[in-house]
Enzyme design. Sequence first.
Site, short mmCIF file in Angstrom:
data_model
loop_
_atom_site.label_atom_id
_atom_site.label_comp_id
_atom_site.label_asym_id
_atom_site.label_seq_id
_atom_site.Cartn_x
_atom_site.Cartn_y
_atom_site.Cartn_z
N ASN A 206 0.85 -1.20 0.00
CA ASN A 206 0.00 0.00 0.00
C ASN A 206 0.88 1.25 0.00
O ASN A 206 2.10 1.15 0.00
CB ASN A 206 -0.95 -0.03 1.20
CG ASN A 206 -0.18 -0.13 2.50
OD1 ASN A 206 0.58 0.75 2.86
ND2 ASN A 206 -0.35 -1.25 3.21
N LYS A 285 8.98 -16.86 -11.03
CA LYS A 285 8.26 -15.69 -11.54
C LYS A 285 7.04 -16.14 -12.36
O LYS A 285 7.18 -17.02 -13.23
CB LYS A 285 9.21 -14.86 -12.40
CG LYS A 285 8.61 -13.57 -12.87
CD LYS A 285 9.55 -12.81 -13.78
CE LYS A 285 8.78 -11.69 -14.44
NZ LYS A 285 9.41 -11.23 -15.66
#
Length: 394
Positions: A206, A285
């Site tokens: 955030n 990934k």
Amino acid sequence: MKNIVLGVTGSIAAYKAAEIASLLVKKGYQVQVIMTPAAAEFITSLTMQSISQHPVHVDMFNTLSQWEIEHISLAQGADLILVAPASANLIGKVASGIADNLLATTIMATGAPVVFAPAMNTGMYENPVFQHWMNFLKGMGYIFIEPDEGRLACGTSGKGRLPAPEKIVAAVEQILDVRKDLDGKHVLVTAGPTREPIDPVRFLSNHSSGKMGYALAREAEKRGAQVTLVSGPTKLAPPEGVKVIAVKTAEEMFNAVKNLFPVADIVIKAAAVADFRPRQQAQEKIKKKRAVLSLELERTPDILSYLGEHKDKQILVGFAAETRDVLTNAQDKLNRKNLDLIIANDLTQEGAGFEVDTNVATILFKGGSALTLPMMTKTELACVILDEIIKLFQ
Ligand code: CTP
């Protein structure tokens, strides 16, 4: 934020002024440096400018009108003037009303406390003329930090060494009457965001900058507390005198806080902890072969709720950053998490929120009362929050 004008005069100890400025800046003071022309022979204005993060004022008579304005604004804006190192020359000038450089005129024009930290050869320091002027200035209310004894640059030994920067800064703080009302208390602060990994290169997080938590840690330390700051990833420098434990995930923050909780007297949870994390972290990934990717998320531990359940003596403080029904939501969190107080922020208001240096807050208390505050800097809000916490102890 308090303003300190740091005057630097021509002394071999001038290099220590850099360390003094650095400590003051780390403690959250605004530092404006004035150097006499002789000081500039010992240390560059560039060094002092980089450390104080403000242009350095060096004497220049070439622009007289600007110089006039400069010394008045510095004199009026100062909460304290510290001259370190202070030469016999500067002290003699101030004592006899000679104001032929920017530093001496600023000292003459100010109403703020003026503190001299003399540094010179023992013979000069003990010279009756110098002693006379020093005592005269003391009588006028000027403050002197006594020099240390030891080896001097001129090869002799005796009184005249500039004390350690930490000692000078401590004296300044005492003069500024920084209350030590958290002396002996253990304060645990959390700050910043957490990062919840998705795969080795990506995470959920955030916008929290950590500024509010860092300001709280810094102010609590200034007020005498033993402070531990458990911080998620931020760009901020660690506050001086504060033990920082760096964490990344909510789980890591939870573990660090759980360990420290038993010895804490006050816990302030300013961190914006991620509420959810990917249920599984991909070991490799994730490639973009598919058109849509769904992530399954699970709840992170609610650290504050855990503390609320397990608290005995601790004062527990939470934050509620909301975008609607601010006070109702905050009150609900205060009750649910068994807090003593909660700071409610309306993220939709101008001057509140993550990246900015200001905040607009209402403090809600366990008993149901509320304190609505105007927009203020995060440092000012930190001071108000600590004031309210201290009242709970009384
Ligand atoms: N908090 C925490 N652990 C979490 C989530 C939040 O300790 N996993 C703390 C925050 O540090 C803050 C307070 O709880 O002091 C409120 O955080 P907030 O995210 O506003 O509240 P939530 O409990 O997540 O509630 P909601 O999702 O309903 O807003």
